[in-house]
Design an enzyme around this catalytic site. Structure first.
Site, PDB file in Angstrom:
ATOM      1  N   ARG A  27      -1.415  -2.364 -18.792  1.00  0.00           N
ATOM      2  CA  ARG A  27      -2.687  -1.634 -18.757  1.00  0.00           C
ATOM      3  C   ARG A  27      -2.570  -0.551 -17.690  1.00  0.00           C
ATOM      4  NH1 ARG A  27      -5.503  -4.348 -21.930  1.00  0.00           N
ATOM      5  NH2 ARG A  27      -7.151  -2.815 -21.846  1.00  0.00           N
ATOM      6  N   TYR A  70       0.852  -1.195   0.000  1.00  0.00           N
ATOM      7  CA  TYR A  70       0.000   0.000   0.000  1.00  0.00           C
ATOM      8  C   TYR A  70       0.880   1.234   0.000  1.00  0.00           C
ATOM      9  CZ  TYR A  70      -4.971  -0.932   0.377  1.00  0.00           C
ATOM     10  OH  TYR A  70      -6.266  -1.234   0.095  1.00  0.00           O
ATOM     11  N   LYS A  96      -1.442   0.873 -25.183  1.00  0.00           N
ATOM     12  CA  LYS A  96      -1.818   0.774 -26.603  1.00  0.00           C
ATOM     13  C   LYS A  96      -0.539   0.844 -27.448  1.00  0.00           C
ATOM     14  CE  LYS A  96      -6.532   2.472 -25.917  1.00  0.00           C
ATOM     15  NZ  LYS A  96      -6.703   3.164 -24.624  1.00  0.00           N
ATOM     16  N   THR A 147      -3.471   6.341 -21.882  1.00  0.00           N
ATOM     17  CA  THR A 147      -3.254   5.000 -21.348  1.00  0.00           C
ATOM     18  C   THR A 147      -1.815   4.629 -21.690  1.00  0.00           C
ATOM     19  OG1 THR A 147      -4.019   4.026 -23.417  1.00  0.00           O
ATOM     20  CG2 THR A 147      -5.641   4.208 -21.648  1.00  0.00           C
ATOM     21  N   ASP A 178      -6.289  13.887 -25.179  1.00  0.00           N
ATOM     22  CA  ASP A 178      -6.260  12.494 -24.742  1.00  0.00           C
ATOM     23  C   ASP A 178      -5.484  11.729 -25.808  1.00  0.00           C
ATOM     24  OD1 ASP A 178      -6.747   9.821 -24.326  1.00  0.00           O
ATOM     25  OD2 ASP A 178      -8.864  10.075 -23.828  1.00  0.00           O
ATOM     26  N   GLU A 220      -0.449   4.785  -0.535  1.00  0.00           N
ATOM     27  CA  GLU A 220      -1.229   6.010  -0.737  1.00  0.00           C
ATOM     28  C   GLU A 220      -0.360   7.240  -0.552  1.00  0.00           C
ATOM     29  OE1 GLU A 220      -2.598   3.518   1.143  1.00  0.00           O
ATOM     30  OE2 GLU A 220      -4.798   3.624   1.048  1.00  0.00           O
TER      31      GLU A 220
HETATM   32  N1  DSN Z   1     -11.278   0.621 -25.420  1.00  0.00           N
HETATM   33  C1  DSN Z   1     -10.331   1.523 -26.032  1.00  0.00           C
HETATM   34  C2  DSN Z   1     -10.228   1.319 -27.500  1.00  0.00           C
HETATM   35  O1  DSN Z   1     -10.348   0.195 -27.929  1.00  0.00           O
HETATM   36  O2  DSN Z   1     -10.013   2.262 -28.239  1.00  0.00           O
HETATM   37  C3  DSN Z   1     -10.616   2.938 -25.721  1.00  0.00           C
HETATM   38  O3  DSN Z   1     -10.877   3.089 -24.398  1.00  0.00           O
END
Ligand code: DSN
Length: 422
Positions: free
Chosen positions: A237, A54, A231, A228, A201, A56
């Site tokens: 993730r 933990y 990707k 994120t 974003d 925080e």
């Molecule tokens: N789920 C993601 C995507 O496939 O683009 C976006 O959040």
């Protein structure tokens, strides 16, 4: 090497499901443009004993003891993220992209304030203000769209008009199904004109920005980027918020993520982010990012030659949105299923001004980040596009489908998922 000896011994059911997924990933082609394969190093960090802790708070200011190593890990992640994106501050604690965006909204807005974001049906994202999210109960979202679906040009004049009328506090760029680059200077100038923050974003293109294959919105004056890490960036993730404002502003973001929104950070995940950022700082990552674009262009050419309509006419990034219903009379759902059967995974997707519903839309969305990680170049990408079209055009020809499945299996053997990228 036996990868999961302890799960195997202890929990056969979960072990079998994991093995099934490993096999599925190894023997099929991943074309979902928001997915990728991470290195073993990223996976090891993500599976490490840091999950027990933990933490925080933030480095040097925690609510629990025993933080000497978690502090190190979080500082590594922050420093690497700043270097990678040219940011002044980075918050690496958001558990995913949605909490990164929610944390950003609550740092910048009061209830009732307005955000100007891209319409979901034209490529935007649920967290950019779709009515199904709780966000719309608290904030007011207004939209911009493409002016021309065939070229992807955003209607910047209309956007300015809407901005002047609705006085947003945030002008939000970014998308999950838009295959072109945005005119960042225009976004920033509209934001400045109405006194709003310019936020991007970058979730889908974070790896392309880090690899310098596309423009960095910070170079055009954006104030904040949310993202994120799993990707195109090829990490675990997770989410992140990057800022270029002053220290007080960064503190506001930090407070919004913790304690405003989240509890204990996922330190194993933050360690995996640090490893991922280390990989992305390696010059080899630039070659990877550029190849993603080349491979997408190669696939675009095949779709163009086959006269299959692509929203915005093609691609300038890692993804393509094809109108399979308009071009081949097959719905997005049917195309997704047919391609799954031959070992190609992608997703059905609504297209701009879709004549069909979201559960069975007209389009398919696919992209090249994961096949590029496998080592595919233009030649292999062209072949994948050809196999996709052959499969869809001959939807009842099981023999052709079996041959395509076999060819894909062979490609996967020739280009296994790599264990290391550096
Ligand atoms: N789920 C993601 C995507 O496939 O683009 C976006 O959040």
């Amino acid at each position: 090497m036996e990868l999961y000896p302890h799960i195997k011994k202890q929990d056969k059911k979960v072990y079998d499901a994991i093995q099934g997924e490993e096999k599925r990933q190894a023997e099929g082609l991943e074309l979902i443009p928001s997915e990728n394969y991470v290195s073993r190093a990223v996976r090891e960090a993500n599976a490490s004993s840091l999950t027990n802790k933990y933490s925080e708070g933030y480095p040097g200011k925690r609510y629990y003891g025993g933080q000497e190593y978690t502090d190190e890990v979080e500082v590594f992640a922050i420093e690497r993220a700043k270097k990678l994106f040219g940011a002044k501050y980075a918050n690496v604690q958001p558990h995913a992209g949605a909490p990164a965006n929610v944390g950003m909204y609550f740092a910048l807005l009061e209830p009732g304030d307005t955000v100007l974001g891209m319409d979901l049906s034209h490529g935007g994202h649920l967290t950019h203000g779709h009515p199904v999210t709780y966000l719309t109960k608290i904030f007011n979202f207004v939209r911009y769209k493409m002016k021309n679906i065939e070229t992807g040009e955003i209607d910047y004049d209309e956007m300015l008009k809407v901005a002047k009328k609705s006085k947003p506090k945030i002008v939000l760029a970014g998308y999950s199904a838009y295959p072109r680059e945005l005119d960042y200077a225009k976004f920033v100038s509209i934001a400045r004109e109405v006194g709003a923050y310019a936020v991007m974003d970058i979730a889908h293109i974070a790896g392309l920005i880090a690899g310098k294959a596309v423009k960095n919105p910070f170079d055009y004056g954006f104030d904040i980027m949310t993202t994120t890490t799993h990707k195109t960036l090829r990490g675990p993730r997770g989410g992140m918020i990057l800022t270029r404002e002053d220290a007080d502003f960064a503190k506001k973001i930090d407070k919004s993520i913790f304690p405003g929104l989240q509890g204990g950070p996922l330190m194993h995940n933050i360690a995996a982010k640090a490893v991922c950022f280390g990989e992305a700082l390696n010059p080899k990552f630039r070659t990877y990012a550029k190849q993603i674009l080349k491979n997408a262009k190669a696939m675009e050419k095949v779709f163009k030659a086959a006269d299959i309509r692509m929203i915005t006419g093609g691609t300038s990034n890692h993804l393509i949105l094809a109108d399979v219903y308009g071009s081949l009379g097959i719905s997005g759902k049917e195309a997704e299923t047919l391609l799954d059967e031959v070992g190609i995974t992608l997703n059905k997707n609504s297209i701009a001004d879709d004549v069909r519903g979201p559960m069975d839309p007209s389009g398919i969305r696919f992209g090249t980040p994961a096949i590029t990680t496998r080592g595919f170049k233009e030649k292999e990408s062209v072949r994948v596009a050809e196999l996709m079209i052959e499969t869809l055009k001959n939807k009842s020809d099981k023999k052709k489908h079996r041959a395509a499945r076999e060819e894909i299996r062979k490609m996967c053997k020739k280009f296994p998922i790599p264990e290391s990228f550096v």
